[in-house]
Design a protein around this motif. Structure first.
Motif, PDB file in Angstrom:
ATOM      1  N   GLN A 283       6.086   4.361   5.766  1.00 25.22           N
ATOM      2  CA  GLN A 283       6.162   5.341   6.850  1.00 25.22           C
ATOM      3  C   GLN A 283       7.595   5.808   7.055  1.00 25.22           C
ATOM      4  O   GLN A 283       8.545   5.045   6.855  1.00 25.22           O
ATOM      5  CB  GLN A 283       5.641   4.759   8.172  1.00 25.22           C
ATOM      6  CG  GLN A 283       4.154   4.539   8.211  1.00 25.22           C
ATOM      7  CD  GLN A 283       3.784   3.085   7.994  1.00 25.22           C
ATOM      8  OE1 GLN A 283       4.618   2.275   7.615  1.00 25.22           O
ATOM      9  NE2 GLN A 283       2.531   2.761   8.222  1.00 25.22           N
TER      10      GLN A 283
ATOM     11  N   ASN B 210       2.137   1.455   1.025  1.00 24.13           N
ATOM     12  CA  ASN B 210       2.040   2.613   1.912  1.00 24.13           C
ATOM     13  C   ASN B 210       3.161   2.503   2.939  1.00 24.13           C
ATOM     14  O   ASN B 210       3.171   1.588   3.762  1.00 24.13           O
ATOM     15  CB  ASN B 210       0.683   2.645   2.617  1.00 24.13           C
ATOM     16  CG  ASN B 210      -0.458   2.894   1.652  1.00 24.13           C
ATOM     17  OD1 ASN B 210      -0.408   3.836   0.866  1.00 24.13           O
ATOM     18  ND2 ASN B 210      -1.477   2.039   1.689  1.00 24.13           N
TER      19      ASN B 210
ATOM     20  N   LYS C 110      -1.121  -1.404   6.916  1.00 25.64           N
ATOM     21  CA  LYS C 110      -1.362  -0.375   5.908  1.00 25.64           C
ATOM     22  C   LYS C 110      -1.328  -0.932   4.486  1.00 25.64           C
ATOM     23  O   LYS C 110      -1.505  -0.177   3.528  1.00 25.64           O
ATOM     24  CB  LYS C 110      -0.303   0.730   6.026  1.00 25.64           C
ATOM     25  CG  LYS C 110      -0.204   1.396   7.395  1.00 25.64           C
ATOM     26  CD  LYS C 110      -1.411   2.253   7.696  1.00 25.64           C
ATOM     27  CE  LYS C 110      -1.227   2.986   9.024  1.00 25.64           C
ATOM     28  NZ  LYS C 110      -2.421   3.802   9.364  1.00 25.64           N
ATOM     29  N   ASN C 111      -1.080  -2.240   4.344  1.00 24.30           N
ATOM     30  CA  ASN C 111      -0.877  -2.809   3.013  1.00 24.30           C
ATOM     31  C   ASN C 111      -1.576  -4.155   2.871  1.00 24.30           C
ATOM     32  O   ASN C 111      -1.745  -4.895   3.846  1.00 24.30           O
ATOM     33  CB  ASN C 111       0.626  -2.987   2.742  1.00 24.30           C
ATOM     34  CG  ASN C 111       1.359  -1.662   2.664  1.00 24.30           C
ATOM     35  OD1 ASN C 111       1.332  -0.991   1.646  1.00 24.30           O
ATOM     36  ND2 ASN C 111       2.012  -1.285   3.763  1.00 24.30           N
TER      37      ASN C 111
ATOM     38  N   MET D 256       3.627   9.844   6.361  1.00 28.15           N
ATOM     39  CA  MET D 256       3.255   8.761   5.446  1.00 28.15           C
ATOM     40  C   MET D 256       3.844   9.029   4.058  1.00 28.15           C
ATOM     41  O   MET D 256       4.079  10.176   3.672  1.00 28.15           O
ATOM     42  CB  MET D 256       1.735   8.645   5.348  1.00 28.15           C
ATOM     43  CG  MET D 256       1.029   8.468   6.686  1.00 28.15           C
ATOM     44  SD  MET D 256       1.558   6.994   7.594  1.00 28.15           S
ATOM     45  CE  MET D 256       0.989   5.703   6.480  1.00 28.15           C
TER      46      MET D 256
END
Length: 437
Positions: free
Chosen positions: A338, A336, A414-415, A358
Protein backbone atom coordinates in the motif's frame (compact mmCIF):
# COMPACT_ATOMS: atom_id res chain seq x y z
CA UNK A 1 1.36 58.91 -32.26
CA UNK A 2 3.40 58.35 -29.11
CA UNK A 3 0.29 58.47 -26.94
CA UNK A 4 -1.37 55.93 -29.24
CA UNK A 5 1.55 53.49 -28.74
CA UNK A 6 1.11 53.83 -24.98
CA UNK A 7 -2.67 53.58 -24.80
CA UNK A 8 -3.30 50.88 -27.40
CA UNK A 9 -1.44 47.98 -25.67
CA UNK A 10 -3.07 48.91 -22.37
CA UNK A 11 -6.44 48.93 -24.09
CA UNK A 12 -5.75 45.37 -25.30
CA UNK A 13 -4.75 44.31 -21.79
CA UNK A 14 -7.95 45.83 -20.46
CA UNK A 15 -10.07 43.91 -22.98
CA UNK A 16 -8.35 40.60 -22.22
CA UNK A 17 -8.50 40.94 -18.46
CA UNK A 18 -12.01 42.34 -18.42
CA UNK A 19 -13.12 39.08 -20.04
CA UNK A 20 -10.81 36.65 -18.27
CA UNK A 21 -10.01 37.98 -14.83
CA UNK A 22 -12.93 40.02 -13.58
CA UNK A 23 -16.26 38.77 -12.31
CA UNK A 24 -19.12 38.56 -14.78
CA UNK A 25 -21.30 41.62 -14.26
CA UNK A 26 -23.30 41.25 -17.46
CA UNK A 27 -26.43 40.32 -15.55
CA UNK A 28 -26.37 43.75 -13.84
CA UNK A 29 -27.01 42.17 -10.45
CA UNK A 30 -25.98 44.38 -7.52
CA UNK A 31 -22.83 43.42 -5.65
CA UNK A 32 -23.47 41.40 -2.52
CA UNK A 33 -23.78 43.61 0.55
CA UNK A 34 -22.35 42.95 4.01
CA UNK A 35 -23.96 44.36 7.12
CA UNK A 36 -22.48 46.10 10.13
CA UNK A 37 -23.76 48.33 12.90
CA UNK A 38 -23.09 52.03 13.23
CA UNK A 39 -23.68 55.05 15.46
CA UNK A 40 -24.44 58.53 14.12
CA UNK A 41 -21.93 61.09 15.41
CA UNK A 42 -22.93 64.17 13.45
CA UNK A 43 -25.38 65.29 10.76
CA UNK A 44 -25.26 68.34 8.52
CA UNK A 45 -27.37 68.79 5.41
CA UNK A 46 -26.87 65.74 3.22
CA UNK A 47 -23.82 64.51 5.12
CA UNK A 48 -23.47 62.14 8.05
CA UNK A 49 -20.46 61.33 10.22
CA UNK A 50 -20.72 57.73 11.33
CA UNK A 51 -18.81 55.45 13.73
CA UNK A 52 -18.95 51.96 12.27
CA UNK A 53 -18.68 48.76 14.31
CA UNK A 54 -16.48 46.81 11.89
CA UNK A 55 -17.05 43.05 12.37
CA UNK A 56 -14.22 40.75 13.41
CA UNK A 57 -13.57 38.20 10.67
CA UNK A 58 -10.70 36.45 12.42
CA UNK A 59 -10.68 32.70 12.92
CA UNK A 60 -9.55 30.86 16.02
CA UNK A 61 -7.01 28.87 14.02
CA UNK A 62 -4.04 30.87 15.32
CA UNK A 63 -2.74 31.11 11.76
CA UNK A 64 -0.74 34.22 10.92
CA UNK A 65 -2.20 34.42 7.41
CA UNK A 66 -5.73 34.32 8.87
CA UNK A 67 -4.76 37.17 11.20
CA UNK A 68 -3.38 39.19 8.26
CA UNK A 69 -6.53 38.51 6.23
CA UNK A 70 -8.65 39.80 9.12
CA UNK A 71 -6.55 42.98 9.28
CA UNK A 72 -6.93 43.50 5.53
CA UNK A 73 -10.72 43.13 5.82
CA UNK A 74 -10.99 45.53 8.74
CA UNK A 75 -8.71 48.16 7.20
CA UNK A 76 -10.51 48.07 3.87
CA UNK A 77 -14.08 47.51 5.08
CA UNK A 78 -15.03 51.14 4.38
CA UNK A 79 -13.39 52.70 1.31
CA UNK A 80 -13.46 56.29 0.14
CA UNK A 81 -15.27 56.62 -3.17
CA UNK A 82 -17.41 53.51 -2.71
CA UNK A 83 -21.20 53.25 -2.37
CA UNK A 84 -22.76 52.52 1.01
CA UNK A 85 -26.30 52.02 2.29
CA UNK A 86 -27.44 53.39 5.67
CA UNK A 87 -30.84 52.14 6.86
CA UNK A 88 -31.82 51.54 3.25
CA UNK A 89 -30.72 54.99 2.03
CA UNK A 90 -27.94 54.99 -0.57
CA UNK A 91 -24.94 57.26 -0.27
CA UNK A 92 -21.22 57.49 -1.00
CA UNK A 93 -18.23 57.39 1.33
CA UNK A 94 -16.35 60.68 0.98
CA UNK A 95 -13.90 60.42 3.89
CA UNK A 96 -12.60 57.64 6.14
CA UNK A 97 -10.66 58.00 9.38
CA UNK A 98 -10.16 54.70 11.13
CA UNK A 99 -13.61 53.30 11.89
CA UNK A 100 -15.30 56.64 11.25
CA UNK A 101 -16.68 57.57 7.84
CA UNK A 102 -18.32 60.65 6.36
CA UNK A 103 -21.23 59.73 4.11
CA UNK A 104 -22.77 62.01 1.47
CA UNK A 105 -26.33 61.37 0.32
CA UNK A 106 -28.11 62.63 -2.79
CA UNK A 107 -30.71 64.43 -0.70
CA UNK A 108 -31.12 66.04 2.70
CA UNK A 109 -31.52 63.66 5.60
CA UNK A 110 -35.01 63.81 7.14
CA UNK A 111 -33.95 62.60 10.57
CA UNK A 112 -30.38 62.26 11.78
CA UNK A 113 -29.97 62.54 15.53
CA UNK A 114 -26.48 61.98 17.01
CA UNK A 115 -26.33 58.72 18.97
CA UNK A 116 -28.83 56.99 16.72
CA UNK A 117 -28.03 53.35 15.89
CA UNK A 118 -28.13 52.51 12.19
CA UNK A 119 -27.62 49.52 9.91
CA UNK A 120 -24.67 49.80 7.51
CA UNK A 121 -24.36 47.78 4.30
CA UNK A 122 -21.21 47.81 2.14
CA UNK A 123 -20.63 46.04 -1.20
CA UNK A 124 -18.30 43.11 -1.71
CA UNK A 125 -14.93 44.32 -2.99
CA UNK A 126 -12.59 43.04 -5.69
CA UNK A 127 -8.96 42.70 -4.63
CA UNK A 128 -5.86 41.93 -6.70
CA UNK A 129 -3.00 40.31 -4.75
CA UNK A 130 0.39 41.11 -6.31
CA UNK A 131 3.42 38.84 -5.75
CA UNK A 132 5.25 39.57 -2.51
CA UNK A 133 8.94 40.43 -2.64
CA UNK A 134 11.14 38.35 -0.33
CA UNK A 135 14.17 40.25 0.98
CA UNK A 136 17.22 38.50 2.40
CA UNK A 137 17.90 34.84 3.05
CA UNK A 138 17.54 32.05 0.53
CA UNK A 139 13.92 31.08 1.13
CA UNK A 140 12.34 32.84 -1.83
CA UNK A 141 9.67 30.16 -2.20
CA UNK A 142 8.17 31.26 1.13
CA UNK A 143 6.86 34.40 -0.58
CA UNK A 144 4.74 32.19 -2.78
CA UNK A 145 3.60 30.11 0.20
CA UNK A 146 2.46 33.27 2.01
CA UNK A 147 0.80 34.61 -1.13
CA UNK A 148 -1.19 31.43 -1.75
CA UNK A 149 -2.15 31.07 1.91
CA UNK A 150 -3.23 34.70 2.21
CA UNK A 151 -5.20 34.54 -1.05
CA UNK A 152 -7.13 31.53 0.28
CA UNK A 153 -7.67 33.27 3.63
CA UNK A 154 -9.03 36.39 1.90
CA UNK A 155 -11.46 34.27 -0.11
CA UNK A 156 -12.54 32.47 3.07
CA UNK A 157 -13.55 35.76 4.72
CA UNK A 158 -16.32 36.08 2.12
CA UNK A 159 -15.60 39.80 1.79
CA UNK A 160 -13.64 39.78 -1.46
CA UNK A 161 -13.67 38.75 -5.07
CA UNK A 162 -10.01 37.85 -5.60
CA UNK A 163 -8.52 38.45 -9.06
CA UNK A 164 -6.62 35.46 -10.42
CA UNK A 165 -2.94 35.88 -9.62
CA UNK A 166 -1.93 34.26 -12.93
CA UNK A 167 -3.37 37.26 -14.81
CA UNK A 168 -1.18 39.79 -13.00
CA UNK A 169 2.35 39.16 -14.39
CA UNK A 170 1.35 39.86 -18.00
CA UNK A 171 -0.41 43.03 -16.91
CA UNK A 172 2.52 44.30 -14.86
CA UNK A 173 4.96 43.53 -17.70
CA UNK A 174 2.78 45.52 -20.09
CA UNK A 175 2.78 48.44 -17.70
CA UNK A 176 6.57 48.23 -17.26
CA UNK A 177 7.13 48.31 -21.03
CA UNK A 178 4.61 50.99 -21.88
CA UNK A 179 4.74 53.32 -18.88
CA UNK A 180 8.28 53.13 -17.56
CA UNK A 181 8.09 56.67 -16.22
CA UNK A 182 5.33 55.94 -13.72
CA UNK A 183 5.89 55.47 -10.01
CA UNK A 184 5.12 52.09 -8.45
CA UNK A 185 1.99 53.48 -6.79
CA UNK A 186 0.77 54.83 -10.13
CA UNK A 187 1.47 51.48 -11.79
CA UNK A 188 -0.36 49.56 -9.06
CA UNK A 189 -3.27 51.96 -9.33
CA UNK A 190 -3.51 51.54 -13.09
CA UNK A 191 -3.25 47.77 -12.67
CA UNK A 192 -6.22 47.84 -10.34
CA UNK A 193 -8.28 49.94 -12.73
CA UNK A 194 -7.55 47.63 -15.65
CA UNK A 195 -8.59 44.67 -13.50
CA UNK A 196 -11.74 46.46 -12.28
CA UNK A 197 -10.33 45.98 -8.78
CA UNK A 198 -11.17 48.10 -5.76
CA UNK A 199 -7.97 47.18 -3.93
CA UNK A 200 -4.39 46.17 -4.66
CA UNK A 201 -2.52 44.20 -1.96
CA UNK A 202 1.26 43.99 -2.22
CA UNK A 203 4.26 44.08 0.07
CA UNK A 204 7.54 42.59 1.23
CA UNK A 205 8.68 39.76 3.48
CA UNK A 206 12.10 40.20 5.08
CA UNK A 207 13.89 37.08 6.28
CA UNK A 208 15.45 37.81 9.68
CA UNK A 209 16.41 34.16 10.21
CA UNK A 210 14.59 33.61 13.51
CA UNK A 211 11.54 35.60 12.42
CA UNK A 212 10.06 37.49 9.49
CA UNK A 213 9.26 41.16 9.06
CA UNK A 214 6.02 41.60 7.13
CA UNK A 215 5.11 44.89 5.45
CA UNK A 216 1.97 44.86 3.34
CA UNK A 217 0.32 47.82 1.62
CA UNK A 218 -3.32 48.12 0.65
CA UNK A 219 -3.99 50.52 -2.22
CA UNK A 220 -7.42 52.04 -2.77
CA UNK A 221 -7.67 52.00 -6.57
CA UNK A 222 -10.49 54.56 -6.66
CA UNK A 223 -8.47 57.25 -4.89
CA UNK A 224 -4.91 56.08 -5.59
CA UNK A 225 -4.14 56.35 -1.88
CA UNK A 226 -2.47 53.73 0.29
CA UNK A 227 -4.59 52.59 3.20
CA UNK A 228 -3.14 51.73 6.60
CA UNK A 229 -0.37 49.20 6.09
CA UNK A 230 -0.11 45.83 7.79
CA UNK A 231 3.26 45.61 9.54
CA UNK A 232 4.51 43.02 12.01
CA UNK A 233 7.43 40.88 13.08
CA UNK A 234 6.61 37.25 13.65
CA UNK A 235 7.79 33.73 13.16
CA UNK A 236 5.21 33.95 10.39
CA UNK A 237 4.39 30.27 10.16
CA UNK A 238 3.75 27.47 12.49
CA UNK A 239 5.57 24.39 11.33
CA UNK A 240 2.33 23.09 9.83
CA UNK A 241 2.19 26.03 7.45
CA UNK A 242 5.68 25.63 6.01
CA UNK A 243 5.04 23.15 3.23
CA UNK A 244 7.51 21.98 0.64
CA UNK A 245 6.06 22.49 -2.85
CA UNK A 246 9.28 21.76 -4.71
CA UNK A 247 10.17 18.59 -6.63
CA UNK A 248 10.86 15.46 -4.59
CA UNK A 249 13.58 13.21 -6.00
CA UNK A 250 14.72 10.57 -3.50
CA UNK A 251 17.27 7.92 -4.52
CA UNK A 252 18.77 7.41 -1.02
CA UNK A 253 22.33 7.80 -2.39
CA UNK A 254 23.10 10.85 -0.27
CA UNK A 255 25.14 10.43 2.88
CA UNK A 256 22.60 12.73 4.56
CA UNK A 257 19.17 11.36 3.61
CA UNK A 258 15.96 13.27 4.17
CA UNK A 259 15.54 13.55 7.98
CA UNK A 260 11.76 13.37 7.51
CA UNK A 261 12.06 9.59 7.13
CA UNK A 262 11.13 7.72 10.32
CA UNK A 263 13.60 4.87 10.80
CA UNK A 264 12.84 2.04 13.21
CA UNK A 265 15.13 -0.52 14.77
CA UNK A 266 13.61 -3.94 15.41
CA UNK A 267 13.77 -4.01 19.20
CA UNK A 268 10.43 -5.10 20.61
CA UNK A 269 6.98 -6.13 19.37
CA UNK A 270 4.79 -3.24 18.30
CA UNK A 271 1.71 -4.47 20.19
CA UNK A 272 1.38 -5.97 23.65
CA UNK A 273 0.94 -9.75 23.73
CA UNK A 274 1.80 -9.89 20.00
CA UNK A 275 5.02 -11.03 18.35
CA UNK A 276 4.54 -9.02 15.16
CA UNK A 277 7.30 -6.52 14.47
CA UNK A 278 9.01 -4.52 11.74
CA UNK A 279 12.04 -2.33 11.11
CA UNK A 280 12.85 0.48 8.68
CA UNK A 281 16.40 1.31 7.61
CA UNK A 282 18.59 2.19 4.62
CA UNK A 283 20.08 -0.76 2.74
CA UNK A 284 23.40 -0.21 0.93
CA UNK A 285 23.17 -3.61 -0.75
CA UNK A 286 20.04 -3.01 -2.84
CA UNK A 287 19.09 -0.37 -5.38
CA UNK A 288 16.95 0.05 -8.49
CA UNK A 289 18.59 0.51 -11.90
CA UNK A 290 21.94 2.29 -11.34
CA UNK A 291 21.29 2.98 -7.64
CA UNK A 292 23.18 1.16 -4.88
CA UNK A 293 21.08 2.17 -1.88
CA UNK A 294 17.38 2.02 -1.00
CA UNK A 295 14.86 2.17 1.83
CA UNK A 296 14.13 -1.24 3.36
CA UNK A 297 11.19 -2.48 5.43
CA UNK A 298 11.60 -5.85 7.21
CA UNK A 299 8.42 -7.33 8.68
CA UNK A 300 7.30 -10.31 10.73
CA UNK A 301 3.52 -10.66 11.09
CA UNK A 302 3.73 -13.68 13.45
CA UNK A 303 0.03 -14.51 13.45
CA UNK A 304 -1.25 -10.95 13.87
CA UNK A 305 -4.09 -10.58 11.35
CA UNK A 306 -4.29 -6.81 11.75
CA UNK A 307 -0.70 -5.61 11.48
CA UNK A 308 0.87 -3.06 9.16
CA UNK A 309 4.59 -2.52 8.56
CA UNK A 310 5.32 0.89 7.07
CA UNK A 311 7.91 3.57 6.33
CA UNK A 312 6.83 7.15 7.05
CA UNK A 313 8.05 10.41 5.58
CA UNK A 314 6.54 13.21 7.66
CA UNK A 315 7.66 16.24 5.65
CA UNK A 316 4.73 18.62 5.22
CA UNK A 317 4.14 19.14 1.52
CA UNK A 318 2.01 21.00 -0.98
CA UNK A 319 1.57 18.66 -3.97
CA UNK A 320 -0.99 20.68 -5.93
CA UNK A 321 1.49 21.21 -8.79
CA UNK A 322 1.87 17.47 -9.40
CA UNK A 323 -0.23 14.76 -11.03
CA UNK A 324 1.16 11.84 -9.05
CA UNK A 325 4.13 9.95 -7.64
CA UNK A 326 6.34 7.19 -9.02
CA UNK A 327 8.90 4.89 -7.40
CA UNK A 328 10.58 1.50 -7.73
CA UNK A 329 9.70 -1.37 -5.41
CA UNK A 330 11.00 -4.90 -4.85
CA UNK A 331 10.30 -7.67 -2.32
CA UNK A 332 11.60 -11.00 -1.07
CA UNK A 333 8.38 -12.46 -2.46
CA UNK A 334 5.13 -11.40 -4.03
CA UNK A 335 3.24 -9.07 -1.70
CA UNK A 336 0.27 -6.74 -1.84
CA UNK A 337 1.57 -3.36 -0.73
CA UNK A 338 0.00 0.00 0.00
CA UNK A 339 0.92 3.62 -0.60
CA UNK A 340 -0.74 6.28 1.58
CA UNK A 341 -1.01 10.06 1.59
CA UNK A 342 -2.06 11.67 4.88
CA UNK A 343 -3.90 14.99 4.47
CA UNK A 344 -5.22 17.38 7.10
CA UNK A 345 -8.27 19.60 7.42
CA UNK A 346 -7.60 23.35 6.89
CA UNK A 347 -9.18 24.29 10.23
CA UNK A 348 -7.48 21.56 12.26
CA UNK A 349 -4.12 19.96 11.32
CA UNK A 350 -4.85 17.07 13.69
CA UNK A 351 -7.87 15.95 11.65
CA UNK A 352 -6.20 13.47 9.30
CA UNK A 353 -7.52 11.51 6.33
CA UNK A 354 -5.61 8.58 4.86
CA UNK A 355 -5.72 8.23 1.07
CA UNK A 356 -4.81 4.82 -0.35
CA UNK A 357 -3.39 3.24 -3.50
CA UNK A 358 -2.62 -0.47 -3.88
CA UNK A 359 0.49 -1.95 -5.49
CA UNK A 360 1.84 -5.43 -6.22
CA UNK A 361 5.42 -6.14 -5.13
CA UNK A 362 7.51 -8.81 -6.90
CA UNK A 363 10.98 -10.30 -6.48
CA UNK A 364 12.40 -7.98 -9.15
CA UNK A 365 12.49 -4.19 -9.20
CA UNK A 366 9.30 -2.76 -10.67
CA UNK A 367 8.32 0.82 -11.40
CA UNK A 368 5.04 1.92 -9.80
CA UNK A 369 3.20 5.04 -10.95
CA UNK A 370 0.27 6.35 -8.89
CA UNK A 371 -1.92 9.24 -10.13
CA UNK A 372 -3.23 11.23 -7.17
CA UNK A 373 -6.72 11.41 -8.69
CA UNK A 374 -6.97 7.60 -8.54
CA UNK A 375 -6.40 7.37 -4.79
CA UNK A 376 -9.28 6.51 -2.46
CA UNK A 377 -10.37 6.41 1.17
CA UNK A 378 -10.87 2.86 2.45
CA UNK A 379 -14.06 1.91 4.28
CA UNK A 380 -12.02 0.78 7.25
CA UNK A 381 -10.45 4.21 7.58
CA UNK A 382 -13.80 5.99 7.43
CA UNK A 383 -15.25 3.68 10.10
CA UNK A 384 -12.26 3.63 12.46
CA UNK A 385 -9.21 5.69 11.59
CA UNK A 386 -10.99 8.90 10.62
CA UNK A 387 -12.92 8.99 13.88
CA UNK A 388 -9.73 8.53 15.90
CA UNK A 389 -8.22 11.67 14.36
CA UNK A 390 -11.44 13.68 14.55
CA UNK A 391 -12.13 13.59 10.80
CA UNK A 392 -15.81 13.48 9.92
CA UNK A 393 -17.00 10.65 7.64
CA UNK A 394 -18.37 12.12 4.44
CA UNK A 395 -16.05 15.14 4.61
CA UNK A 396 -13.14 13.43 2.85
CA UNK A 397 -11.43 15.72 0.32
CA UNK A 398 -7.99 15.02 -1.17
CA UNK A 399 -6.31 18.26 -0.06
CA UNK A 400 -2.98 17.98 -1.85
CA UNK A 401 -2.00 21.38 -0.46
CA UNK A 402 -2.13 19.91 3.06
CA UNK A 403 -0.07 16.72 2.92
CA UNK A 404 1.10 15.80 6.43
CA UNK A 405 2.93 12.62 5.50
CA UNK A 406 3.51 9.82 2.99
CA UNK A 407 3.67 6.10 3.80
CA UNK A 408 4.84 2.93 2.05
CA UNK A 409 4.01 -0.42 3.57
CA UNK A 410 2.57 -3.91 3.63
CA UNK A 411 -0.22 -5.36 5.80
CA UNK A 412 -0.91 -8.83 7.20
CA UNK A 413 -4.58 -8.66 6.17
CA UNK A 414 -3.57 -8.44 2.50
CA UNK A 415 -0.87 -11.13 2.47
CA UNK A 416 -0.36 -14.81 3.27
CA UNK A 417 3.37 -14.55 3.95
CA UNK A 418 4.43 -14.40 7.61
CA UNK A 419 7.64 -12.44 7.12
CA UNK A 420 9.73 -10.78 4.45
CA UNK A 421 11.20 -7.51 3.20
CA UNK A 422 10.38 -4.83 0.65
CA UNK A 423 12.63 -2.13 -0.77
CA UNK A 424 11.66 1.34 -2.03
CA UNK A 425 13.88 3.43 -4.32
CA UNK A 426 13.96 6.34 -6.80
CA UNK A 427 10.91 8.23 -5.55
CA UNK A 428 9.85 11.25 -7.58
CA UNK A 429 6.80 13.42 -8.23
CA UNK A 430 5.54 13.93 -11.75
CA UNK A 431 3.27 16.66 -13.04
CA UNK A 432 2.84 19.56 -15.43
CA UNK A 433 2.19 18.45 -19.00
CA UNK A 434 3.44 14.94 -18.26
CA UNK A 435 0.61 12.42 -18.03
CA UNK A 436 0.64 9.09 -16.18
CA UNK A 437 1.78 6.19 -18.35
Amino acid sequence: MKSFRIVFPLFLVFLLLACAATPDKSNNEPAKLFAAGGTVLECQGSQMLLAIDIPDFSKKSGSVVDDIANQVVRKSYILEGTPITIDGQKGNVTEVRGSQARITFDQLLPSCAPGRKVSVHVPKKTIAVVDFEVIGGNRKEKGRVVLEGLTSALIDTGQFIVVERTKLPALMNEIQLSLSGMTKREKDGLAGKLLSADLILTGTLTDLQEEWEINLRILNVRTGQALSAVAMKTRLFKQMELRDSGPWIEDFESADPDPAWVLRAETAPVKKNKKANFSVHFDSGQGAEDSSRSLRIDFDFSGDKDFFAFANNYKKRDLTLYNGIEFFVKGTGKFNGQFYILTSHPDDPNRIDQWTAMMVVDKTWKKIRIPFNKMFISRGWIKKGAQKTGAVPGDQVLRLNRVEGIQFGVGSNKNDAVSGSIWIDKIRLYGGSEMPG
